[in-house]
Design a protein around this motif. Structure first.
Motif, PDB file in Angstrom:
ATOM      1  N   ILE A 115      -5.202   2.565  -8.024  1.00 47.63           N
ATOM      2  CA  ILE A 115      -6.540   2.136  -7.583  1.00 47.63           C
ATOM      3  C   ILE A 115      -7.566   3.227  -7.909  1.00 47.63           C
ATOM      4  O   ILE A 115      -8.650   2.951  -8.430  1.00 47.63           O
ATOM      5  N   ASN A 116      -7.205   4.474  -7.642  1.00 45.07           N
ATOM      6  CA  ASN A 116      -8.152   5.574  -7.870  1.00 45.07           C
ATOM      7  C   ASN A 116      -8.432   5.819  -9.346  1.00 45.07           C
ATOM      8  O   ASN A 116      -9.417   6.467  -9.692  1.00 45.07           O
ATOM      9  N   PHE A 157      -7.267  -6.047  -5.494  1.00 46.44           N
ATOM     10  CA  PHE A 157      -5.846  -6.128  -5.127  1.00 46.44           C
ATOM     11  C   PHE A 157      -5.675  -6.960  -3.847  1.00 46.44           C
ATOM     12  O   PHE A 157      -4.773  -7.789  -3.753  1.00 46.44           O
ATOM     13  N   ASP A 173       0.842  -1.201   0.000  1.00 49.09           N
ATOM     14  CA  ASP A 173       0.000   0.000   0.000  1.00 49.09           C
ATOM     15  C   ASP A 173       0.878   1.253   0.000  1.00 49.09           C
ATOM     16  O   ASP A 173       1.301   1.720   1.046  1.00 49.09           O
ATOM     17  N   ALA A 195     -11.694  -2.032  -6.979  1.00 50.14           N
ATOM     18  CA  ALA A 195     -10.306  -2.262  -7.395  1.00 50.14           C
ATOM     19  C   ALA A 195      -9.439  -2.608  -6.183  1.00 50.14           C
ATOM     20  O   ALA A 195      -8.602  -3.514  -6.247  1.00 50.14           O
ATOM     21  N   ARG A 196      -9.644  -1.895  -5.078  1.00 45.98           N
ATOM     22  CA  ARG A 196      -8.864  -2.199  -3.870  1.00 45.98           C
ATOM     23  C   ARG A 196      -9.177  -3.616  -3.392  1.00 45.98           C
ATOM     24  O   ARG A 196      -8.278  -4.372  -3.034  1.00 45.98           O
ATOM     25  N   PRO A 215     -13.010   2.463  -7.626  1.00 41.74           N
ATOM     26  CA  PRO A 215     -11.808   2.279  -6.808  1.00 41.74           C
ATOM     27  C   PRO A 215     -12.007   1.323  -5.631  1.00 41.74           C
ATOM     28  O   PRO A 215     -11.099   0.563  -5.297  1.00 41.74           O
TER      29      PRO A 215
END
Ligand code: NAD
Length: 246
Positions: free
Chosen positions: A190-191, A203, A182, A199-200, A196
């Motif tokens: 991610i943004n 991950f 991170d 997306a996070r 987002p």
């Protein structure tokens, strides 16, 4: 100053943020005199005044600037080649410029910095080099990371070749292969997704531990790899990846 790196001089590239910054702070905490460099002088200035750290702007893509910088700096005991960049996309989405930038920043810059610094290190009896690779390329692939994966695989090869060539000159070379960490650039990536939050989650889902790493916990592995605690290790790709390579 006591600590596992007491009396050592360390040069860190890409130290303004993320793992490079965490490395600079951890190396200084362990007693090293750290030269923290980055192309982004404004963000790098956030390290100004930290005990044991001197900051200096350096663009590792600028060959002449690197040569002049190393000439001025002289030998270090520890070189951490941390600079790198993630291009997202398949082969069809990767332009020649994307490919070139991936290899220029992720691999060629290591070659250029190390080529300048290595003779100075061998002349003073040796030292330790740590290169930033990734679990991607050094062990596995993930979708949509063609140029990044190829370039980080090259880092692992560069590391092994450098290690065998200079082992008799007191040089140890390893590369570290993080999972997903991170850091500010991960946040930006991610943004950039339409969703987002999803997306996070995606991950995180890649990580068997069910969480991302922090830059600080990666930095503890860097301290080990540049300290005498790892004195019998060279040429290795060390996975600090929360199980991502399993
Ligand atoms: P980051 O990507 O947030 O920051 C990268 C830093 O590199 C920035 O401070 C930037 O200014 C600097 N930089 C960019 N171009 C430069 C240049 N030409 N010269 C000097 N500095 C330059 O930090 P991060 O995510 O910790 O990434 C650091 C390294 O770790 C990269 O090599 C990256 O590929 C690698 N890595 C990251 C992850 C992750 O999940 N974050 C995982 C594996 C490997």
């Amino acid at each position: 100053m006591s600590g596992r790196l007491a009396g050592k001089r360390a040069l860190v590239t890409a130290a303004a943020q993320g793992m490079g910054r965490a490395a600079a702070l951890a190396f200084a905490r362990e007693g090293a005199q750290v030269i923290a460099t980055d192309v982004n002088a404004a963000v790098l200035a956030g390290l100004d005044g930290r005990p044991g750290i001197r900051t200096a702007p350096l663009d590792v893509l600028d060959d002449a600037a690197v040569a002049a910088f190393v000439e001025k700096t002289g030998a270090v005991d520890i070189l951490f080649n941390c600079a790198g960049w993630v291009h997202q996309g398949t082969l069809l989405e990767c332009s020649i410029d994307d490919w070139d930038r991936s290899f220029d920043l992720n691999v060629r810059s290591m070659f250029v910095v190390t080529k300048s610094m290595l003779p100075k290190m061998t002349a003073t009896g040796g030292g330790v080099i740590l290169n930033m690779a990734s679990v991607l390329g050094a062990h596995k692939a993930a979708p949509n990371r063609l140029a990044y994966t190829a370039s980080k695989a090259a880092v692992a090869g560069f590391t092994r070749a450098l290690a065998i060539d200079h082992v008799k000159q007191g040089i140890r070379v390893n590369c570290v292969c993080p999972g997903t960490v991170d850091t500010p650039s991960l946040g930006e990536r991610i943004n950039a997704f339409a969703d987002p939050a999803q997306a996070r989650k995606d991950f995180v889902a890649r990580q068997p531990m069910g969480r991302l790493a922090t830059a600080e916990e990666l930095a503890e592995s860097f301290v080990y790899l540049v300290s005498d605690e790892s004195s019998f290790m060279t040429g290795q790709a060390v996975f600090v990846d929360g199980g991502m390579s399993l």
